[in-house]
Design an enzyme around this catalytic site. Structure first.
Site, mmCIF file in Angstrom:
data_model
loop_
_atom_site.group_PDB
_atom_site.id
_atom_site.type_symbol
_atom_site.label_atom_id
_atom_site.label_comp_id
_atom_site.label_asym_id
_atom_site.label_seq_id
_atom_site.Cartn_x
_atom_site.Cartn_y
_atom_site.Cartn_z
ATOM 1 N N ARG A 156 0.852 -1.190 0.000
ATOM 2 C CA ARG A 156 0.000 0.000 0.000
ATOM 3 C C ARG A 156 0.887 1.238 0.000
ATOM 4 N NH1 ARG A 156 -2.929 -3.180 -1.521
ATOM 5 N NH2 ARG A 156 -4.758 -4.093 -0.534
ATOM 6 N N HIS A 175 0.298 -1.764 -10.361
ATOM 7 C CA HIS A 175 -0.147 -2.698 -9.315
ATOM 8 C C HIS A 175 -1.204 -3.624 -9.917
ATOM 9 C CE1 HIS A 175 -0.482 -3.901 -5.129
ATOM 10 N NE2 HIS A 175 -1.795 -3.790 -5.180
ATOM 11 N N GLU A 185 -3.116 7.506 -6.021
ATOM 12 C CA GLU A 185 -3.224 6.688 -7.233
ATOM 13 C C GLU A 185 -4.180 7.340 -8.211
ATOM 14 O OE1 GLU A 185 -1.537 4.006 -7.978
ATOM 15 O OE2 GLU A 185 -0.733 3.335 -6.084
#
Length: 167
Positions: free
Chosen positions: A84, A131, A113
């Site tokens: 994270r 990711h 993000e």
């Protein structure tokens, strides 16, 4: 070193790496089978050549990688964050990377993000990936099945197998 960290440790062991780990709940099988040495978190940062983060973003972990902790690392060490983005104070990581406190970083998550105007993206000692490693058909189906099994387990009165916090 939860489930994902444990899988990383198994692979690192296969490459002959010495594994240092931090976990609130150390697992004896990792000590016995993979030679894992559990240490306090600051000691892991001070001794490891590669620090790989595998923690959820929660009150105890948000900002856990800050300039104080990065300053404890070896100048030749690297930090890897595939967990994270909120775990790392990105301004502190930038300072550590530009001041030579650590050698580099590999990131596939960011506090914001998608990352917008992050100075980290200008550095040559940082590798970025998306990711998206878990977005395979098998992983998506597996996650759905695991979630359904957890619901059945809890509704049947059992403890969840994959609890974020120890119940």
């Amino acid at each position: 070193m939860g489930n994902i960290g444990g899988e990383v440790a198994k692979r690192a062991y296969g490459f002959g790496m010495k594994i240092l780990a931090y976990d609130v709940y150390p697992r004896q099988e990792f000590i016995d089978n993979y030679g894992v040495t559990y240490l306090p978190l600051d000691e892991v940062f001070a001794k490891a050549d590669f620090v790989s983060l595998h923690a959820p973003a929660m009150a105890q972990t948000v900002g856990m990688v800050n300039i104080e902790r990065l300053s404890k690392m070896k100048k030749t060490s690297y930090i890897i964050n595939t967990a994270r983005g909120e775990l790392i104070v990105e301004d502190d990581l930038y300072k550590a990377l530009t001041q030579g406190l650590i050698a580099g970083a590999a990131l596939d998550v960011f506090a914001q993000e998608p990352p917008k105007d992050s100075p980290l993206m200008e550095l040559k000692n940082v590798v970025f990936t998306s990711h998206a490693g878990a977005y395979t058909n098998e992983a998506i189906v597996g996650a759905g099945v695991m979630a359904a099994e957890e619901v059945v387990r809890v509704l049947s009165g059992s403890e969840p197998k994959y609890s974020v916090v120890k119940l």
